[in-house]
Design an enzyme around this catalytic site. Structure first.
Site, mmCIF file in Angstrom:
data_model
loop_
_atom_site.group_PDB
_atom_site.id
_atom_site.type_symbol
_atom_site.label_atom_id
_atom_site.label_comp_id
_atom_site.label_asym_id
_atom_site.label_seq_id
_atom_site.Cartn_x
_atom_site.Cartn_y
_atom_site.Cartn_z
ATOM 1 C CB SER A 1 -0.949 -0.080 1.199
ATOM 2 O OG SER A 1 -1.948 0.886 1.129
ATOM 3 C CG HIS B 1 -5.604 -0.458 -1.272
ATOM 4 N ND1 HIS B 1 -5.890 -1.479 -0.404
ATOM 5 C CD2 HIS B 1 -4.611 0.270 -0.679
ATOM 6 C CE1 HIS B 1 -5.121 -1.369 0.682
ATOM 7 N NE2 HIS B 1 -4.334 -0.314 0.529
ATOM 8 C CD GLU C 1 -15.615 14.545 -7.848
ATOM 9 O OE1 GLU C 1 -15.607 15.250 -8.870
ATOM 10 O OE2 GLU C 1 -16.653 14.090 -7.336
#
Lengths: 287, 287
Positions: A143, A185, A161
Site C-alpha cells: 500500500s 488497492h 472525481e
C-alpha cells in the site's frame, strides 16, 4: 546505466474497510502467499527482516502484526524500526538495522509520512545504495509502502472525481524505481482515473496499479513478475497521440487518445525498458 | 450497409446514492444540459417526447420526474409510456405513441427489464425501423436506458471483483448500436474492470464507459460526439496482442496485453467504423 542488484516487491495492500480516510488507521493483513515470496527473495527464514511502520498511525499494532505474520512463516529475525521523525532516521540503531537487513518491509498508511520522515536522510541513502549494489537485498512495501518506491509518487486523489485535472495529488517518493508510478488497492478502490492522470502528467513514466493481495517482484530494476491472487494494471503513456493535461485548467475533464493498458496476473512478466509484456502459458502453475 | 438516419443519445446517468443494489429505486435527475441536447436533436420544444420508465421499479415517480424536467426546458408534448409486460408492448396505444414520437427516452433502472418487456416486441421493431429510416428520430436513454442500446448488453457485475473472469454478466440488449458495449455511472462506480472483461469477451466490439452527467450524440450509426460535464472512456480491443478470456476458468484473474483506451470529454468525437478519435482544440467552447 548501472545494473541494479537488489529486489523490489511492491504489494497492493490487502484489507479495505471501505473508508479511504481511515486508511492510515488500518491494519494491513498481508496474505501469507505474498509474504512467502518476500521471505524467499530475502534468503529464507533466517533473513534479517526490518519492518518500518512509519506510514501508519498505529505503528505499534502494525509492527506486531508483521512480526506475527513473518513468525507464522518461520522467520525469527524480525525487528520493527518505528521511525517517527527525521531524527529517528539518523540514529545509530536505525543505520545499523538497515545496514544489516536482508529485507526492509514498509507498511501501509500514509505514503507522505515515508517521504517526510525518511526521504533524504541517512537511512534513505543506505537503502538506495544497498538496493543498487547488494545482491539479494530486498525492499518490500505494501500500500503506502509500495507507492513510496516511486519518484513521482501518488500522494492522494479521489476515485470518484478522477479524469478531472487536479484530482490526483503528486509528491516526491523514495525514487527507488523512478520509471514507475505505483498505485495500490487498485481494483477495489477504482483508481484508474487517478493513475491515468498521473501518467498524463508524466507520460514517460509507466503507471502500475496493484490489486489487493497482489504484487510484483522487480529484479534488475527492470524485470517485473506478477505474484498474488489479483491483477496488475499497467498504463503505458508512450503511445498517446493526444494528451491535454499540460494545457487544461484544474477541474476540467481530460482528453487522452491511445493510452495502452495491460492487465497482468500471476506469473505474467513486464519489461520496463522495452515496455513489453510476456504472458504465462495458460497451463503454467500458480507461482 | 444501409445508412442510419436516426440519432442515439446514450447518457451515463446522474444520481448515485452509492448503493448499487438500490439502483432500480433511484430517481435519475438528468442534468438539464444533457436534456437540452436531447430536446434540440428531437426538433425543439414542440417535439413529441415519449418517456419509457420500464427499467425502473418506481416508474410513476420516474415518469413524472422526466415530465417535469422536460417541462422546465419548455417541452409540452411529453407522454409517459409505462410498459410493464410484453403485452403492454403490443397495445395500439404503445404502437401509436412510438410511431408518432420525435424522441423516445428510456429511463434508468434495470436494463434487463427493457430486454424482457420490449425486446422482440412490435414496439421494438418500430423503434429499430424508425431509428434506421427516419431523419431526426431520436432514441435517448440514461443508465439502464443507455446500456440497453447495445446488442451485447452488460446486465450487471461487481466493480470490486472485476478483471476476474465471470465478474460481468452479459445479456441481449435492443441491438440499436451493435458495434458498442455501453456502460454507465462509469467513473463513480469504478466500472473499468467489467467493461474490460466485456471487451475481452467480444473483442470486435467497442466498449463505451459513460460518466454521470455525460453522454454521446451518435449520428449515422457511427459518428459520436461527447456532451456533458464528464468523460467517456472508449475501450478498443482490436489492438489486443493477448487475451486469455476464452480459455480461462471462471473466477480466475485475466490477462490482456495492449488494450487501447481513449479518454474523451465534451466536444471530442469518435468514429466507430474507423475506431478513430478527433479531439477538440483546447480553445473550443463547451457545447
Amino acid at each position: 546505466m548501472q545494473k541494479i542488484k537488489g529486489t523490489l516487491i511492491p504489494i497492493g495492500g490487502n484489507e479495505d474497510k471501505g473508508i479511504e480516510a481511515d486508511e492510515m488507521y488500518t491494519l494491513e493483513f498481508i496474505d501469507e502467499g505474498i509474504l512467502f515470496h518476500v521471505v524467499k527473495e530475502s534468503g529464507g527464514v533466517d533473513a534479517n527482516i526490518v519492518v518500518i511502520p512509519t506510514a501508519s498511525s498505529i505503528p505499534v499494532e502494525v509492527g506486531e502484526n508483521y512480526v506475527t505474520a513473518f513468525s507464522t512463516l518461520g522467520c525469527k529475525n524480525v525487528t520493527v524500526l518505528d521511525i517517527r521523525s527525521r531524527e529517528d532516521s539518523e540514529t545509530t540503531n536505525a543505520i545499523n538495522l538497515i545496514e544489516n537487513a536482508n529485507c526492509v518491509m514498509f507498511s501501509g498508511g500514509d505514503q507522505s509520512k515515508i517521504t517526510d520522515k525518511i526521504g533524504g536522510t541517512t537511512i534513505h541513502t543506505i537503502l538506495t545504495e544497498r538496493y543498487k549494489n547488494d545482491d539479494g537485498f530486498v525492499i518490500a512495501g505494501t500500500s503506502a509502502g509500495a507507492m513510496a518506491m516511486a519518484n513521482e509518487m501518488i500522494a492522494g486523489g479521489s476515485a470518484s472525481e478522477s479524469f478531472i485535472k487536479g484530482a490526483v495529488n503528486m509528491y516526491k517518493g523514495l525514487g527507488l524505481i523512478p520509471e514507475l508510478i505505483v498505485d495500490t488497492h487498485f481494483i477495489r478502490r477504482g483508481r484508474f482515473g487517478r493513475q491515468s492522470e498521473a501518467v498524463a502528467k508524466f507520460p514517460n513514466l509507466i503507471g502500475i496499479g496493484l490489486a489487493e493481495d497482489t504484487g510484483m517482484i522487480i529484479k534488475n530494476g527492470n524485470d517485473c513478475t506478477v505474484i498474488g491472487s489479483g491483477m496488475v494494471i499497467v498504463f503505458d503513456g508512450s503511445t498517446l497521440t493526444h494528451n491535454n493535461e499540460k494545457i487544461l485548467k484544474e477541474g476540467t475533464p481530460m482528453t487522452m487518445a491511445n493510452l495502452t493498458i495491460h492487465v497482468l496476473s500471476n506469473g505474467d512478466e513486464y519489461d520496463i525498458k522495452n515496455r513489453s509484456v510476456s504472458v504465462l502459458p495458460i497451463e503454467a502453475p500458480f507461482i
